[in-house]
Design a protein around this motif. Structure first.
Motif, PDB file in Angstrom:
ATOM      1  N   LEU A  54      -3.712  -0.295  -9.720  1.00  0.00           N
ATOM      2  CA  LEU A  54      -4.520  -0.896  -8.657  1.00  0.00           C
ATOM      3  C   LEU A  54      -4.657  -2.401  -8.900  1.00  0.00           C
ATOM      4  O   LEU A  54      -4.556  -3.217  -7.971  1.00  0.00           O
ATOM      5  CB  LEU A  54      -5.888  -0.221  -8.629  1.00  0.00           C
ATOM      6  CG  LEU A  54      -6.748  -0.326  -7.369  1.00  0.00           C
ATOM      7  CD1 LEU A  54      -6.040   0.253  -6.164  1.00  0.00           C
ATOM      8  CD2 LEU A  54      -8.080   0.393  -7.595  1.00  0.00           C
ATOM      9  N   LEU A  58      -9.530  -3.457  -2.438  1.00  0.00           N
ATOM     10  CA  LEU A  58      -8.453  -2.454  -2.430  1.00  0.00           C
ATOM     11  C   LEU A  58      -8.930  -1.238  -3.204  1.00  0.00           C
ATOM     12  O   LEU A  58      -9.510  -1.387  -4.288  1.00  0.00           O
ATOM     13  CB  LEU A  58      -7.206  -3.054  -3.084  1.00  0.00           C
ATOM     14  CG  LEU A  58      -6.065  -2.108  -3.470  1.00  0.00           C
ATOM     15  CD1 LEU A  58      -5.381  -1.536  -2.229  1.00  0.00           C
ATOM     16  CD2 LEU A  58      -5.050  -2.850  -4.342  1.00  0.00           C
ATOM     17  N   ASN A  59      -8.698  -0.051  -2.654  1.00  0.00           N
ATOM     18  CA  ASN A  59      -9.134   1.136  -3.395  1.00  0.00           C
ATOM     19  C   ASN A  59      -8.116   2.258  -3.342  1.00  0.00           C
ATOM     20  O   ASN A  59      -7.168   2.255  -2.538  1.00  0.00           O
ATOM     21  CB  ASN A  59     -10.508   1.617  -2.924  1.00  0.00           C
ATOM     22  CG  ASN A  59     -10.443   2.657  -1.817  1.00  0.00           C
ATOM     23  OD1 ASN A  59      -9.486   2.715  -1.042  1.00  0.00           O
ATOM     24  ND2 ASN A  59     -11.467   3.474  -1.714  1.00  0.00           N
ATOM     25  N   VAL A  60      -8.317   3.207  -4.224  1.00  0.00           N
ATOM     26  CA  VAL A  60      -7.569   4.467  -4.244  1.00  0.00           C
ATOM     27  C   VAL A  60      -8.601   5.582  -4.222  1.00  0.00           C
ATOM     28  O   VAL A  60      -9.573   5.563  -4.984  1.00  0.00           O
ATOM     29  CB  VAL A  60      -6.684   4.578  -5.503  1.00  0.00           C
ATOM     30  CG1 VAL A  60      -6.103   5.985  -5.627  1.00  0.00           C
ATOM     31  CG2 VAL A  60      -5.556   3.555  -5.463  1.00  0.00           C
ATOM     32  N   ARG A 119      -4.173   0.833   5.516  1.00  0.00           N
ATOM     33  CA  ARG A 119      -4.338   2.122   4.840  1.00  0.00           C
ATOM     34  C   ARG A 119      -3.000   2.844   4.729  1.00  0.00           C
ATOM     35  O   ARG A 119      -2.174   2.779   5.644  1.00  0.00           O
ATOM     36  CB  ARG A 119      -5.340   2.992   5.600  1.00  0.00           C
ATOM     37  CG  ARG A 119      -5.637   4.337   4.949  1.00  0.00           C
ATOM     38  CD  ARG A 119      -6.875   4.950   5.560  1.00  0.00           C
ATOM     39  NE  ARG A 119      -7.035   6.348   5.208  1.00  0.00           N
ATOM     40  CZ  ARG A 119      -7.527   6.789   4.062  1.00  0.00           C
ATOM     41  NH1 ARG A 119      -7.891   5.922   3.137  1.00  0.00           N
ATOM     42  NH2 ARG A 119      -7.659   8.071   3.821  1.00  0.00           N
ATOM     43  N   SER A 158     -13.375   7.605  -5.853  1.00  0.00           N
ATOM     44  CA  SER A 158     -12.578   6.432  -5.497  1.00  0.00           C
ATOM     45  C   SER A 158     -12.856   5.306  -6.467  1.00  0.00           C
ATOM     46  O   SER A 158     -13.930   5.235  -7.078  1.00  0.00           O
ATOM     47  CB  SER A 158     -12.875   5.984  -4.067  1.00  0.00           C
ATOM     48  OG  SER A 158     -14.206   5.526  -3.944  1.00  0.00           O
ATOM     49  N   LEU A 175       2.298   1.790  -3.441  1.00  0.00           N
ATOM     50  CA  LEU A 175       1.241   2.217  -4.362  1.00  0.00           C
ATOM     51  C   LEU A 175       0.858   3.665  -4.103  1.00  0.00           C
ATOM     52  O   LEU A 175       0.692   4.458  -5.043  1.00  0.00           O
ATOM     53  CB  LEU A 175       0.020   1.308  -4.203  1.00  0.00           C
ATOM     54  CG  LEU A 175      -1.166   1.577  -5.133  1.00  0.00           C
ATOM     55  CD1 LEU A 175      -0.773   1.348  -6.587  1.00  0.00           C
ATOM     56  CD2 LEU A 175      -2.353   0.677  -4.761  1.00  0.00           C
ATOM     57  N   SER A 176       0.735   4.012  -2.828  1.00  0.00           N
ATOM     58  CA  SER A 176       0.370   5.375  -2.454  1.00  0.00           C
ATOM     59  C   SER A 176       1.432   6.377  -2.908  1.00  0.00           C
ATOM     60  O   SER A 176       1.110   7.449  -3.431  1.00  0.00           O
ATOM     61  CB  SER A 176       0.164   5.468  -0.938  1.00  0.00           C
ATOM     62  OG  SER A 176      -0.130   6.785  -0.544  1.00  0.00           O
ATOM     63  N   SER A 196      -4.192   8.303  -1.694  1.00  0.00           N
ATOM     64  CA  SER A 196      -4.476   7.451  -0.540  1.00  0.00           C
ATOM     65  C   SER A 196      -5.019   6.096  -0.992  1.00  0.00           C
ATOM     66  O   SER A 196      -5.857   6.021  -1.889  1.00  0.00           O
ATOM     67  CB  SER A 196      -5.483   8.133   0.389  1.00  0.00           C
ATOM     68  OG  SER A 196      -4.954   9.332   0.902  1.00  0.00           O
ATOM     69  N   CYS A 197      -4.531   5.026  -0.355  1.00  0.00           N
ATOM     70  CA  CYS A 197      -4.930   3.660  -0.702  1.00  0.00           C
ATOM     71  C   CYS A 197      -5.400   2.938   0.555  1.00  0.00           C
ATOM     72  O   CYS A 197      -4.856   3.151   1.637  1.00  0.00           O
ATOM     73  CB  CYS A 197      -3.765   2.890  -1.309  1.00  0.00           C
ATOM     74  SG  CYS A 197      -2.919   3.749  -2.644  1.00  0.00           S
ATOM     75  N   SER A 198      -6.382   2.066   0.402  1.00  0.00           N
ATOM     76  CA  SER A 198      -6.935   1.348   1.554  1.00  0.00           C
ATOM     77  C   SER A 198      -7.329  -0.066   1.177  1.00  0.00           C
ATOM     78  O   SER A 198      -7.580  -0.372   0.008  1.00  0.00           O
ATOM     79  CB  SER A 198      -8.185   2.067   2.090  1.00  0.00           C
ATOM     80  OG  SER A 198      -7.927   3.420   2.374  1.00  0.00           O
ATOM     81  N   LEU A 252       0.827  -1.212   0.000  1.00  0.00           N
ATOM     82  CA  LEU A 252       0.000   0.000   0.000  1.00  0.00           C
ATOM     83  C   LEU A 252       0.854   1.252   0.000  1.00  0.00           C
ATOM     84  O   LEU A 252       0.551   2.227  -0.695  1.00  0.00           O
ATOM     85  CB  LEU A 252      -0.912   0.006   1.234  1.00  0.00           C
ATOM     86  CG  LEU A 252      -2.190  -0.832   1.200  1.00  0.00           C
ATOM     87  CD1 LEU A 252      -3.002  -0.568   2.457  1.00  0.00           C
ATOM     88  CD2 LEU A 252      -3.018  -0.540  -0.031  1.00  0.00           C
TER      89      LEU A 252
END
Length: 268
Positions: A256, A234-236, A133, A218, A110-111, A117-119, A107
């Motif tokens: 992603l 998983l999201n951005v 996160r 998102s 990726l961030s 922001s990634c979660s 994460l």
């Protein structure tokens, strides 16, 4: 009308009625804890009673006990909020989850690569539960962190997870959900939500364009194990004024999906 979790303690259809091993007082205490949300961090006895359906006297006893144990406090003696010690209740689960432990470096990378922001979240009841996160900046008025919860139906990660539920489970959830018009963009009917979930399952991702909060876009993808079971999402999340929906699809989605492929190796 949506039934509160605590309605089971007073309903004639209570599945635990007559079970000598079921502790109603413990169940009520847990429902009182879960009444607090990022949107309602501070609540009075009356507000908690109204939200949970638990009688005021029982709420008062729950809060008294939780206060003595260090889980809640009320500076003014009337409005209660959770204390940091509450995190200990979920820490063992979050710390022991292989995905939550191992996902953080992925994460973070990726961030930093996307500067967004990634979660990662799992489905917990009708909500999504954030288990990992990496945040480049705060993009919501709600301060999200590990352990935060949001309504699954209104979020990109939640829709990914809901789109893979067995039909019977999905029907149960949609039968009790309350559709709240968070913004002018929010899907506002169960039928429209069903169509959106079919689309999400078909295309393999969910795009939420300012439905939960204006200014927030998102995109989320599923995290599956080797058997194809979707266990997390998983999201951005991005500022809508800085990143368009088209850019989310062209620039963010491929990265992603790569991260999701890597993280899925941790699931069994």
């Amino acid at each position: 009308m949506e039934k509160h979790p605590d309605d089971r303690l007073n309903s004639d259809a209570d599945p635990f009625k007559g079970d000598p091993n079921f502790m109603a007082s413990l169940a009520r205490g847990l429902d009182v804890i879960q009444a607090f949300t990022p949107q309602r961090r501070m609540m009075s006895i009356s507000q908690i009673s109204q939200k949970t359906g638990i009688p005021r006297a029982a709420v008062r006893r729950c809060l008294y006990t939780l206060g003595k144990l260090g889980f809640v406090y009320a500076q003014d003696g009337k409005n209660f909020e959770l204390r940091p010690r509450i995190l200990a209740l979920g820490h063992a689960y979050l710390a022991s989850t292989p995905l939550a432990r191992a996902a953080q470096p992925v994460l973070k990378d990726l961030s930093e690569m996307l500067n967004e922001s990634c979660s990662i979240a799992t489905l917990d009841g009708d909500d999504i539960l954030y288990i990992a996160r990496a945040s480049s900046s705060r993009i919501m008025t709600i301060d999200l962190d590990i352990g935060s919860r949001l309504p699954a139906w209104a979020t990109s990660m939640g829709r990914v997870l809901l789109s893979h539920l067995p039909e019977e489970n999905l029907n149960d959830l949609l039968g009790r959900v309350t559709m709240i018009r968070y913004t002018s963009q929010t899907v506002d009917s169960v039928s429209a939500l069903r169509e959106e979930l079919k689309k999400v399952q078909h295309q393999g991702y969910a795009l939420n364009d300012q439905e939960l909060e204006m200014g927030l876009r998102s995109i989320a993808v599923p995290l599956s194990n080797t058997r194809g079971q979707v266990l997390a999402a998983l999201n951005v999340g991005v500022h809508a004024g800085q990143v368009s929906a088209d850019e989310l699809l062209s620039r963010v989605l491929p990265e992603l999906q790569k991260a999701a492929q890597e993280l899925s190796l941790l699931l069994d």
